[in-house]
Motif scaffolding. Structure first.
Motif, PDB file in Angstrom:
ATOM      1  N   SER A  18       0.806  -1.218   0.000  1.00 13.01           N
ATOM      2  CA  SER A  18       0.000   0.000   0.000  1.00 13.01           C
ATOM      3  C   SER A  18       0.843   1.273   0.000  1.00 13.01           C
ATOM      4  N   SER A  19       2.130   1.143   0.178  1.00  7.96           N
ATOM      5  CA  SER A  19       3.036   2.299   0.128  1.00  7.96           C
ATOM      6  C   SER A  19       3.505   2.588  -1.297  1.00  7.96           C
ATOM      7  N   ASN A  20       3.110   1.735  -2.225  1.00  7.05           N
ATOM      8  CA  ASN A  20       3.565   1.838  -3.605  1.00  7.05           C
ATOM      9  C   ASN A  20       2.430   2.192  -4.555  1.00  7.05           C
ATOM     10  N   ALA A  21       2.664   3.210  -5.379  1.00  5.93           N
ATOM     11  CA  ALA A  21       1.820   3.375  -6.552  1.00  5.93           C
ATOM     12  C   ALA A  21       2.186   2.261  -7.531  1.00  5.93           C
ATOM     13  N   MET A  22       1.238   1.853  -8.332  1.00  8.98           N
ATOM     14  CA  MET A  22       1.460   0.720  -9.238  1.00  8.98           C
ATOM     15  C   MET A  22       1.173   1.117 -10.677  1.00  8.98           C
ATOM     16  N   GLY A  23       1.864   0.467 -11.581  1.00  6.21           N
ATOM     17  CA  GLY A  23       1.655   0.759 -12.991  1.00  6.21           C
ATOM     18  C   GLY A  23       1.742  -0.489 -13.838  1.00  6.21           C
ATOM     19  N   TRP A  24       1.216  -0.373 -15.029  1.00  3.12           N
ATOM     20  CA  TRP A  24       1.358  -1.409 -16.048  1.00  3.12           C
ATOM     21  C   TRP A  24       1.991  -0.768 -17.279  1.00  3.12           C
ATOM     22  N   PHE A  25       2.959  -1.451 -17.830  1.00  6.85           N
ATOM     23  CA  PHE A  25       3.607  -1.063 -19.077  1.00  6.85           C
ATOM     24  C   PHE A  25       3.524  -2.251 -20.029  1.00  6.85           C
ATOM     25  N   ARG A  26       3.807  -2.010 -21.292  1.00  7.62           N
ATOM     26  CA  ARG A  26       3.855  -3.108 -22.249  1.00  7.62           C
ATOM     27  C   ARG A  26       4.972  -2.857 -23.247  1.00  7.62           C
ATOM     28  N   GLN A  27       5.456  -3.954 -23.821  1.00 10.17           N
ATOM     29  CA  GLN A  27       6.531  -3.855 -24.804  1.00 10.17           C
ATOM     30  C   GLN A  27       6.293  -4.877 -25.906  1.00 10.17           C
ATOM     31  N   ALA A  28       6.142  -4.382 -27.112  1.00 11.31           N
ATOM     32  CA  ALA A  28       5.996  -5.235 -28.286  1.00 11.31           C
ATOM     33  C   ALA A  28       7.367  -5.440 -28.930  1.00 11.31           C
ATOM     34  N   PRO A  29       7.533  -6.495 -29.697  1.00 12.61           N
ATOM     35  CA  PRO A  29       8.838  -6.755 -30.325  1.00 12.61           C
ATOM     36  C   PRO A  29       9.315  -5.572 -31.156  1.00 12.61           C
ATOM     37  N   GLY A  30      10.547  -5.155 -30.930  1.00 15.08           N
ATOM     38  CA  GLY A  30      11.129  -4.065 -31.695  1.00 15.08           C
ATOM     39  C   GLY A  30      10.695  -2.682 -31.273  1.00 15.08           C
ATOM     40  N   LYS A  31       9.911  -2.611 -30.210  1.00 13.16           N
ATOM     41  CA  LYS A  31       9.426  -1.321 -29.740  1.00 13.16           C
ATOM     42  C   LYS A  31       9.874  -1.058 -28.320  1.00 13.16           C
ATOM     43  N   GLU A  32       9.825   0.205 -27.928  1.00 12.65           N
ATOM     44  CA  GLU A  32      10.188   0.561 -26.567  1.00 12.65           C
ATOM     45  C   GLU A  32       9.041   0.204 -25.604  1.00 12.65           C
ATOM     46  N   ARG A  33       9.411   0.049 -24.344  1.00  6.38           N
ATOM     47  CA  ARG A  33       8.404  -0.189 -23.328  1.00  6.38           C
ATOM     48  C   ARG A  33       7.553   1.068 -23.176  1.00  6.38           C
ATOM     49  N   GLU A  34       6.235   0.894 -23.176  1.00 10.70           N
ATOM     50  CA  GLU A  34       5.355   2.048 -23.116  1.00 10.70           C
ATOM     51  C   GLU A  34       4.383   1.959 -21.956  1.00 10.70           C
ATOM     52  N   PHE A  35       4.031   3.114 -21.452  1.00  7.19           N
ATOM     53  CA  PHE A  35       3.090   3.218 -20.347  1.00  7.19           C
ATOM     54  C   PHE A  35       1.699   2.799 -20.786  1.00  7.19           C
ATOM     55  N   VAL A  36       0.999   2.075 -19.916  1.00  6.30           N
ATOM     56  CA  VAL A  36      -0.377   1.668 -20.182  1.00  6.30           C
ATOM     57  C   VAL A  36      -1.330   2.288 -19.172  1.00  6.30           C
ATOM     58  N   ALA A  37      -1.056   2.063 -17.881  1.00  4.78           N
ATOM     59  CA  ALA A  37      -1.965   2.550 -16.844  1.00  4.78           C
ATOM     60  C   ALA A  37      -1.220   2.616 -15.523  1.00  4.78           C
ATOM     61  N   ALA A  38      -1.716   3.465 -14.618  1.00  2.41           N
ATOM     62  CA  ALA A  38      -1.134   3.580 -13.288  1.00  2.41           C
ATOM     63  C   ALA A  38      -2.233   3.908 -12.289  1.00  2.41           C
ATOM     64  N   ILE A  39      -1.975   3.579 -11.036  1.00  3.47           N
ATOM     65  CA  ILE A  39      -2.963   3.791  -9.987  1.00  3.47           C
ATOM     66  C   ILE A  39      -2.244   4.248  -8.721  1.00  3.47           C
ATOM     67  N   THR A  40      -2.869   5.159  -8.009  1.00  2.00           N
ATOM     68  CA  THR A  40      -2.262   5.692  -6.798  1.00  2.00           C
ATOM     69  C   THR A  40      -2.287   4.672  -5.667  1.00  2.00           C
ATOM     70  N   ARG A  41      -1.615   5.004  -4.582  1.00  2.00           N
ATOM     71  CA  ARG A  41      -1.458   4.048  -3.486  1.00  2.00           C
ATOM     72  C   ARG A  41      -2.790   3.606  -2.889  1.00  2.00           C
ATOM     73  N   SER A  42      -3.711   4.517  -2.786  1.00  2.24           N
ATOM     74  CA  SER A  42      -5.015   4.178  -2.206  1.00  2.24           C
ATOM     75  C   SER A  42      -5.971   3.573  -3.222  1.00  2.24           C
ATOM     76  N   GLY A  43      -5.623   3.723  -4.496  1.00  2.00           N
ATOM     77  CA  GLY A  43      -6.539   3.297  -5.556  1.00  2.00           C
ATOM     78  C   GLY A  43      -7.548   4.359  -5.911  1.00  2.00           C
ATOM     79  N   GLY A  44      -7.410   5.538  -5.327  1.00  3.95           N
ATOM     80  CA  GLY A  44      -8.399   6.580  -5.555  1.00  3.95           C
ATOM     81  C   GLY A  44      -8.317   7.244  -6.911  1.00  3.95           C
TER      82      GLY A  44
END
Length: 127
Positions: free
Chosen positions: A30-56
């Motif tokens: 619960s002290s960590n904000a969380m995120g999801w990233f994705r990486q397709a072949p030959g491409k850079e890792r890109e941001f997808v979504a993120a959520i704050t520590r509380s989920g708010g």
């Protein structure tokens, strides 16, 4: 730092749905904000979504806004990514990431904004 393990990836047809999970251990989730990233072949890792520590608050890349939903359950030390209306362009390895401390709104985030990473889970969308 927390340790992260993703699951839930797989092969799905275009228009289908998947739910990814990321289980955290070894730290105070619960002290960590969380995120999801994705990486397709030959491409850079890109941001997808993120959520704050509380989920708010949750933030999304324009490419997934309205289709993907990030959520978290701090009692289960788990963050989720619901993927709906999947398109072949969504095919990639999806990575869960943790950021100690707060997360403030930005139009996008970079891999360097997060300090802990999972090993990734493959999502393949067939046309």
């Amino acid at each position: 730092q927390v340790q992260l393990v993703e699951s839930g990836g797989g092969l799905v047809q275009a228009g289908g749905s998947l739910r990814l999970s990321c289980a955290a251990s070894g730290g105070t989730f619960s002290s960590n904000a969380m995120g999801w990233f994705r990486q397709a072949p030959g491409k850079e890792r890109e941001f997808v979504a993120a959520i704050t520590r509380s989920g708010g608050s949750a933030y999304y890349a324009d490419s997934v806004k309205g289709r993907f939903i990030i959520s978290r359950d701090n009692a289960k030390n788990t963050v989720y990514l619901q993927l709906n209306s999947l398109e072949p362009e969504d095919s990639a390895v999806y990575y869960c990431a943790a950021r100690a401390g707060p997360l403030y709104y930005r139009s996008t985030y970079h891999a360097g904004d997060f300090g802990s990473w999972g090993q990734g889970t493959q999502v393949t969308v067939s046309s």
